[in-house]
Write an enzyme that holds these catalytic residues in place. Structure first.
Site, PDB file in Angstrom:
ATOM      1  N   CYS A 120      73.091 -14.500 -37.632  1.00 10.77           N
ATOM      2  CA  CYS A 120      72.383 -15.216 -36.570  1.00 10.77           C
ATOM      3  C   CYS A 120      72.440 -14.426 -35.270  1.00 10.77           C
ATOM      4  CB  CYS A 120      72.982 -16.601 -36.387  1.00 10.77           C
ATOM      5  SG  CYS A 120      72.139 -17.608 -35.137  1.00 10.77           S
ATOM      6  N   CYS A 217      76.382 -24.278 -38.456  1.00  3.64           N
ATOM      7  CA  CYS A 217      75.540 -25.326 -37.874  1.00  3.64           C
ATOM      8  C   CYS A 217      74.658 -26.033 -38.897  1.00  3.64           C
ATOM      9  CB  CYS A 217      74.686 -24.746 -36.749  1.00  3.64           C
ATOM     10  SG  CYS A 217      73.472 -23.501 -37.259  1.00  3.64           S
TER      11      CYS A 217
END
Length: 381
Positions: A120, A217
Site C-alpha cells: 500500500c 484495514c
C-alpha cells in the site's frame, strides 16, 4: 559566494517562508497524521489535507481501528476544520483493490504470507498519492509515519525512528530515492507516542485520545481466510496435513488457513511432540508439519530489491549489514550477496525460525540507524 539576501531554509528544507511552502499531508484520520497536519499548519505552512478512501466493505467500513474507513474520513475532515486548512477525500478503491488486495489474496493462495501494508505504501500512498500531491503543486508530502529522513553526503537518507517501539522502517523499505526526496516525516524524531498525544492535546484535536489502528484495514477482526474466500470463491480446498516424514496426520479445510511457523489450531491434537507448519504445498493441497528445528533458516533468497545505499548494489560482492525478516523481530547480522540489481542471497549469521515467502527482508546499518532498503523473500533454504 553567498548573497546577503539569500532566503533562509525553513524546517522542511526549502529556501522560502512556510507560507510559501505547500505541503500535502496524507491524513488517515488517526492521531499521528492529524498531529502532523496541525503542527505544520501551526508553523504557518500552506497545508492541504488528503485522505484516501481505500476500502468500503461492510464490516470493514464500520470497523473500529480500520485505516481510512468511514469514521476515519470524518475524523480527518473534522481536524482540518478545527485547524483551518482544506481537506480532500480521494476515491482510491479501484487502485487499492488492483494494487494491494488482489495480490494479497493471490499470495495467500500461493502459500505465501504477504505484507499488504508495504504494498500500500509502495503502490498507493507513495506512488499515486505522491503524484497527486505534485498535481496540487505541493513542494512536499508529509505523513505520520514513525521514521526519519536525514540529509547525508549524497542526499536524503532513510533512518529508523527515534522511538524503537514505534519504528515503521520495516514497512517503508521500498521507498525510492526519488520519493524520499519529496517526502517528510515530522514525527520520526519524537521520543514516544505519548509525545504525539501530548501534541494532539495541546492543539485541542478531537482525535487526541483515538486508539491506534489495528490489523490490516480490509481484514475485519484479523480473519484473513474469510476475506480471501470472498475474493476468491473456492479457494479453501480441503487437503491433508502431512508430517515431514511422510505420515498423514489429518485433514484441513484449506491451505489459506495456515501460515509458516503456526503451531496452534492445527487440528492434530493428541501427539507427543509439538508440531509446527514448516511448508505449504499448494499444488498438492498439503500442509506440511514438523518439529521446531525444521523452521530454522540461514539462507534467504530475496528479490524485487529496492536499494538505498550510496554505491550501486552490485558494486560489491558482499554487503555486511543487519536484516529484519519480520517486523516484530530485531535485526540480525547477515551477509548480502547481490545476484543482480534487484536480487540477492542473504546469509544470516545465526538461523532464524519461521521465515516465510511473501515477507520482507529489510537491510539496516549494523552500527547505526540507516535503512539500506530491502526486498521480498520468495523462499527459504
Amino acid at each position: 559566494m553567498a548573497l546577503d539576501n539569500e532566503a533562509p531554509v525553513n524546517s522542511l528544507g526549502f529556501a522560502k517562508s512556510p507560507a510559501e511552502t505547500r505541503v500535502v499531508v496524507a491524513m488517515s484520520g488517526g492521531v499521528d497524521s492529524s498531529v502532523v497536519a496541525a503542527y505544520l499548519a501551526d508553523q504557518g505552512y500552506d497545508v492541504v489535507g488528503v485522505t484516501l478512501q481505500l476500502y468500503d466493505h461492510g464490516a470493514a467500513l464500520a470497523k473500529k481501528g480500520a485505516c481510512c474507513a468511514g469514521i476515519d474520513i470524518h475524523d480527518a475532515r473534522r481536524v482540518a476544520e478545527e485547524r483551518g486548512f482544506p481537506h480532500y477525500v480521494l476515491d482510491y478503491e479501484n487502485i487499492f483493490k488492483d494494487a494491494v488486495i488482489d495480490e494479497f489474496a493471490d499470495s495467500y493462495l500461493a502459500g505465501a504470507t504477504p505484507v499488504p501494508c508495504i504494498r500500500c505504501n509502495e503502490r498507493v500512498k507513495f506512488k499515486d498519492l505522491l503524484e497527486t500531491a505534485k498535481d496540487l503543486e505541493a513542494d512536499c508530502m508529509a505523513t505520520g509515519h514513525y521514521i526519519q529522513r536525514k540529509m547525508g553526503e549524497h542526499g536524503p537518507e532513510l533512518h529508523s525512528a527515534e522511538d524503537a517501539n514505534r519504528d515503521q522502517s520495516y514497512f517503508l523499505f521500498s521507498t525510492t530515492p526519488e520519493q524520499l526526496d519529496f517526502l517528510r516525516f515530522p514525527l520520526g524524531h519524537l521520543p514516544s507516542k505519548d509525545a504525539t498525544r501530548e501534541m494532539a492535546a495541546q492543539y485541542g484535536l478531537s482525535v487526541a485520545d483515538k486508539p491506534d489502528s489495528q490489523d490490516i484495514c480490509f481484514v475485519p477482526n484479523g480473519d484473513y481466510a474469510s476475506v480471501i474466500q470472498k475474493l476468491r470463491p473456492g479457494a479453501a480446498e480441503p487437503g491433508q496435513i502431512v508430517h515431514a516424514d511422510g505420515r498423514v496426520l489429518g485433514e484441513h479445510n484449506g491451505v489459506i488457513h495456515y501460515t509458516i511457523g503456526q503451531r496452534r489450531g492445527l487440528g492434530i491434537g493428541g501427539l507427543s511432540e509439538p508440531l509446527y507448519v514448516v511448508k505449504l504445498d499448494v499444488d498438492q493441497k498439503q500442509v506440511i508439519v514438523g518439529p521446531k528445528e525444521m523452521l530454522a533458516t540461514r539462507r534467504v533468497p530475496v528479490r524485487e530489491i529496492n536499494w538505498l545505499g550510496d554505491a550501486p548494489f552490485t558494486s560489491r560482492d558482499e554487503w555486511h549489514l543487519s536484516v529484519k525478516v519480520r517486523s516484530t523481530r530485531p535485526p540480525r547480522d547477515a551477509i548480502i550477496r547481490p545476484i543482480s540489481e534487484t536480487e540477492a542471497e542473504v546469509e544470516l549469521f545465526s538461523a532464524e525460525e519461521g521465515i516465510s515467502p511473501g515477507q520482507a527482508c529489510v537491510f539496516y546499518d549494523p552500527n547505526g540507524s540507516r535503512i539500506y532498503g530491502g526486498g521480498w523473500i520468495w523462499k527459504g533454504q
